[in-house]
Design an enzyme around this catalytic site. Structure first.
Site, PDB file in Angstrom:
ATOM      1  N   GLU A  34       0.821  -1.200   0.000  1.00 59.57           N
ATOM      2  CA  GLU A  34       0.000   0.000   0.000  1.00 59.57           C
ATOM      3  C   GLU A  34       0.859   1.256   0.000  1.00 59.57           C
ATOM      4  OE1 GLU A  34      -2.714  -0.195   3.278  1.00 59.57           O
ATOM      5  OE2 GLU A  34      -3.231  -2.263   2.787  1.00 59.57           O
ATOM      6  N   CYS A  50       2.748   8.271   1.907  1.00 62.86           N
ATOM      7  CA  CYS A  50       3.128   7.278   2.905  1.00 62.86           C
ATOM      8  C   CYS A  50       3.601   6.041   2.149  1.00 62.86           C
ATOM      9  CB  CYS A  50       1.913   6.967   3.778  1.00 62.86           C
ATOM     10  SG  CYS A  50       2.225   5.710   5.022  1.00 62.86           S
ATOM     11  N   CYS A  66       4.882  -7.365   7.579  1.00 61.96           N
ATOM     12  CA  CYS A  66       5.763  -6.918   8.668  1.00 61.96           C
ATOM     13  C   CYS A  66       5.855  -8.043   9.684  1.00 61.96           C
ATOM     14  CB  CYS A  66       5.150  -5.678   9.335  1.00 61.96           C
ATOM     15  SG  CYS A  66       6.192  -4.923  10.614  1.00 61.96           S
ATOM     16  N   CYS A  87       2.924  -6.118  16.159  1.00 59.36           N
ATOM     17  CA  CYS A  87       2.177  -5.189  17.021  1.00 59.36           C
ATOM     18  C   CYS A  87       0.697  -5.598  17.072  1.00 59.36           C
ATOM     19  CB  CYS A  87       2.309  -3.753  16.520  1.00 59.36           C
ATOM     20  SG  CYS A  87       4.006  -3.151  16.569  1.00 59.36           S
ATOM     21  N   CYS A 136      -2.016  -3.704  14.830  1.00 56.02           N
ATOM     22  CA  CYS A 136      -1.674  -3.330  13.457  1.00 56.02           C
ATOM     23  C   CYS A 136      -2.069  -4.401  12.457  1.00 56.02           C
ATOM     24  CB  CYS A 136      -0.174  -3.057  13.356  1.00 56.02           C
ATOM     25  SG  CYS A 136       0.330  -2.526  11.703  1.00 56.02           S
ATOM     26  N   GLY A 154       5.624  -2.359   7.193  1.00 59.03           N
ATOM     27  CA  GLY A 154       7.019  -2.729   7.377  1.00 59.03           C
ATOM     28  C   GLY A 154       7.734  -1.918   8.430  1.00 59.03           C
ATOM     29  N   LEU A 191       5.533   4.775  20.151  1.00 57.81           N
ATOM     30  CA  LEU A 191       5.680   4.496  21.583  1.00 57.81           C
ATOM     31  C   LEU A 191       4.463   3.727  22.094  1.00 57.81           C
ATOM     32  CD1 LEU A 191       7.633   4.985  23.948  1.00 57.81           C
ATOM     33  CD2 LEU A 191       6.335   7.060  24.469  1.00 57.81           C
ATOM     34  N   ASN A 224      -7.277   3.220  14.864  1.00 55.88           N
ATOM     35  CA  ASN A 224      -8.141   2.728  13.799  1.00 55.88           C
ATOM     36  C   ASN A 224      -8.535   1.317  14.195  1.00 55.88           C
ATOM     37  OD1 ASN A 224      -8.148   4.775  11.639  1.00 55.88           O
ATOM     38  ND2 ASN A 224      -5.946   4.423  11.699  1.00 55.88           N
ATOM     39  N   CYS A 232      -3.240   1.668   7.646  1.00 56.55           N
ATOM     40  CA  CYS A 232      -2.404   0.572   8.100  1.00 56.55           C
ATOM     41  C   CYS A 232      -2.751  -0.834   7.620  1.00 56.55           C
ATOM     42  CB  CYS A 232      -2.363   0.564   9.624  1.00 56.55           C
ATOM     43  SG  CYS A 232      -2.204   2.193  10.313  1.00 56.55           S
TER      44      CYS A 232
HETATM   45  N1  SAH Z   1       7.053  -0.069  11.712  1.00 54.12           N
HETATM   46  C1  SAH Z   1       7.036   1.363  11.767  1.00 54.12           C
HETATM   47  C2  SAH Z   1       6.305   2.015  10.620  1.00 54.12           C
HETATM   48  C3  SAH Z   1       4.998   1.417  10.169  1.00 54.12           C
HETATM   49  S1  SAH Z   1       3.604   1.608  11.252  1.00 54.12           S
HETATM   50  C4  SAH Z   1       6.475   1.827  13.097  1.00 54.12           C
HETATM   51  O1  SAH Z   1       6.102   0.985  13.898  1.00 54.12           O
HETATM   52  O2  SAH Z   1       6.476   3.009  13.366  1.00 54.12           O
HETATM   53  C5  SAH Z   1       3.187   3.301  11.118  1.00 54.12           C
HETATM   54  C6  SAH Z   1       2.366   3.848  12.268  1.00 54.12           C
HETATM   55  O3  SAH Z   1       1.007   3.376  12.208  1.00 54.12           O
HETATM   56  C7  SAH Z   1       2.909   3.385  13.615  1.00 54.12           C
HETATM   57  O4  SAH Z   1       2.931   4.424  14.544  1.00 54.12           O
HETATM   58  C8  SAH Z   1       1.887   2.347  13.992  1.00 54.12           C
HETATM   59  O5  SAH Z   1       1.931   2.099  15.354  1.00 54.12           O
HETATM   60  C9  SAH Z   1       0.607   2.966  13.480  1.00 54.12           C
HETATM   61  N2  SAH Z   1      -0.535   2.049  13.471  1.00 54.12           N
HETATM   62  C10 SAH Z   1      -0.541   0.738  13.193  1.00 54.12           C
HETATM   63  N3  SAH Z   1      -1.767   0.214  13.337  1.00 54.12           N
HETATM   64  C11 SAH Z   1      -2.580   1.219  13.722  1.00 54.12           C
HETATM   65  C12 SAH Z   1      -3.975   1.322  14.039  1.00 54.12           C
HETATM   66  N4  SAH Z   1      -4.770   0.257  14.019  1.00 54.12           N
HETATM   67  N5  SAH Z   1      -4.458   2.530  14.398  1.00 54.12           N
HETATM   68  C13 SAH Z   1      -3.635   3.612  14.420  1.00 54.12           C
HETATM   69  N6  SAH Z   1      -2.338   3.583  14.139  1.00 54.12           N
HETATM   70  C14 SAH Z   1      -1.791   2.405  13.794  1.00 54.12           C
END
Ligand code: SAH
Length: 346
Positions: A91, A104, A111, A115, A118, A161, A217, A292, A335
């Site tokens: 994406e 973006c 990935c 998390c 995500c 990623g 964070l 989200n 995401c």
């Molecule tokens: N791996 C890197 C970059 C990709 S994620 C990172 O972790 O920063 C980019 C951003 O989207 C990160 O801050 C991630 O935590 C956030 N993100 C992922 N899933 C999300 C969700 N469901 N709602 C809001 N932000 C989300």
């Protein structure tokens, strides 16, 4: 056949001088590829015919093809699913912001950070993206914008990623964006987002390029952060914050901490207080992101009042904080959701 899209000037020059051609032919070829965004060797009219023929016979210009495209109702967000030569798709999102066109970019297909909130990590990581593939995402959108007399103004490496586990390719991509023979982008208009790969945050700080760093964070407590972000077991929160501080000290760039707000999980007063303690005295700001919702979890966004309370608490305690503007929610711009839909269909 060798793909040359993604090679930098010195690599291109090595190739053409290896063919017995003068050095300046390398510069011309690089300008065709990146400045003029040529997709065919036949278009490269100032190159000798024999050189064009050899390029045609031995090289390809691998760009990206659009598999799906969604436009948000307000016309401000375009989300693309772009595929590469092996069929892998990622994406890429264009956001028409008040300050310019921001894109973006994904750094990996899928990935493996795992998390909990995500969507990009649900199916694991397929592979790292190459320099050319990150550049192809950028050029796909830049070419779209060019038709309207516009261009890409800022880039966030914040798609699927973990960019700091694909370090060499990501750095070569960033440096290539900056070159005169390419898009000539200023490093200050590029932001890299990481889940906190500590050793590579230090490495990035020592590259001598002023790119912006965002650190995900999401929790002010080590244990909670480990639950949300398993990478925290390898690189604990305190070390991540220390690395963020060092990044600010070395580059003089303000580090942004991303903090997803999840109702009842990380949005209480004590957590706001802990966050202030963590970041006090750092050249830092906090980007609050109402979560989200993801299908697999019943996590919800806090109420608007709660979000404002959290933001105001930080502001009152001298921590710069903003709530992320929401864009493209109606088109699953968030995401990894579009790609997942595509994967589960095929
Ligand atoms: N791996 C890197 C970059 C990709 S994620 C990172 O972790 O920063 C980019 C951003 O989207 C990160 O801050 C991630 O935590 C956030 N993100 C992922 N899933 C999300 C969700 N469901 N709602 C809001 N932000 C989300």
């Amino acid at each position: 056949m060798e793909n040359i899209f993604g090679k930098d000037l010195s690599q291109i020059t090595d190739m053409v001088t290896g063919w017995g051609l003068p050095k300046f032919r390398g510069k011309q070829l690089a300008e065709w590829l990146y400045k003029k965004s040529a997709i065919s060797f036949q278009d490269m009219q100032n190159l000798p015919k024999a050189m064009r023929q050899r390029l045609e016979a031995e090289c390809t210009i691998d760009r990206a093809a659009s598999v799906a495209k969604l436009e948000s109702g307000d016309g401000k967000t375009t989300k693309l699913l772009l595929s590469f030569s092996d069929g892998v798709a990622v994406e890429t999102v264009l956001m028409r912001q008040p300050y310019g066109n921001s894109i973006c970019v994904s750094s990996q297909a899928g990935c493996n950070m795992g998390c909990a909130f995500c969507a990009s990590t649900l199916h694991g990581m397929v592979r790292n993206l190459t320099v050319g593939e990150m550049l192809a995402q950028t050029y796909y959108i830049n070419d779209l914008l060019k038709e309207q007399g516009e261009k890409v103004d800022t880039i966030v490496i914040m798609g699927s990623g973990e960019p700091l586990t694909n370090y060499d390719n990501v750095l070569r991509y960033i440096r290539l964006l900056h070159e005169d023979y390419s898009l000539g982008m200023s490093y200050r208009s590029i932001t890299l987002s990481t889940s906190g790969i500590v050793p590579n945050i230090y490495r990035l700080a020592d590259e001598g390029i002023p790119v912006n760093l965002s650190i995900s964070l999401h929790a002010p407590e080590n244990e909670l952060r480990s639950e949300l972000m398993p990478i925290n077991r390898k690189y604990p929160m305190a070390d991540v914050i220390k690395a963020g501080k060092a990044y600010g000290d070395i580059t003089h760039r303000r580090v942004t901490y991303e903090y997803i707000l999840i109702d009842g999980v990380n949005d209480n007063l004590k957590q706001a207080q802990e966050l202030v303690q963590l970041l006090k005295g750092q050249l830092a700001s906090v980007n609050l992101i109402p979560i989200n919702p993801v299908a697999e979890k019943d996590w919800r966004r806090p109420s608007l009042a709660r979000i404002e309370f959290f933001e105001n608490y930080l502001l009152e305690h001298h921590i710069t904080a903003t709530v992320r503007r929401e864009m493209g929610n109606d088109i699953q711009a968030a995401c990894g959701q579009l790609r997942n839909k595509y994967i589960s269909k095929s």
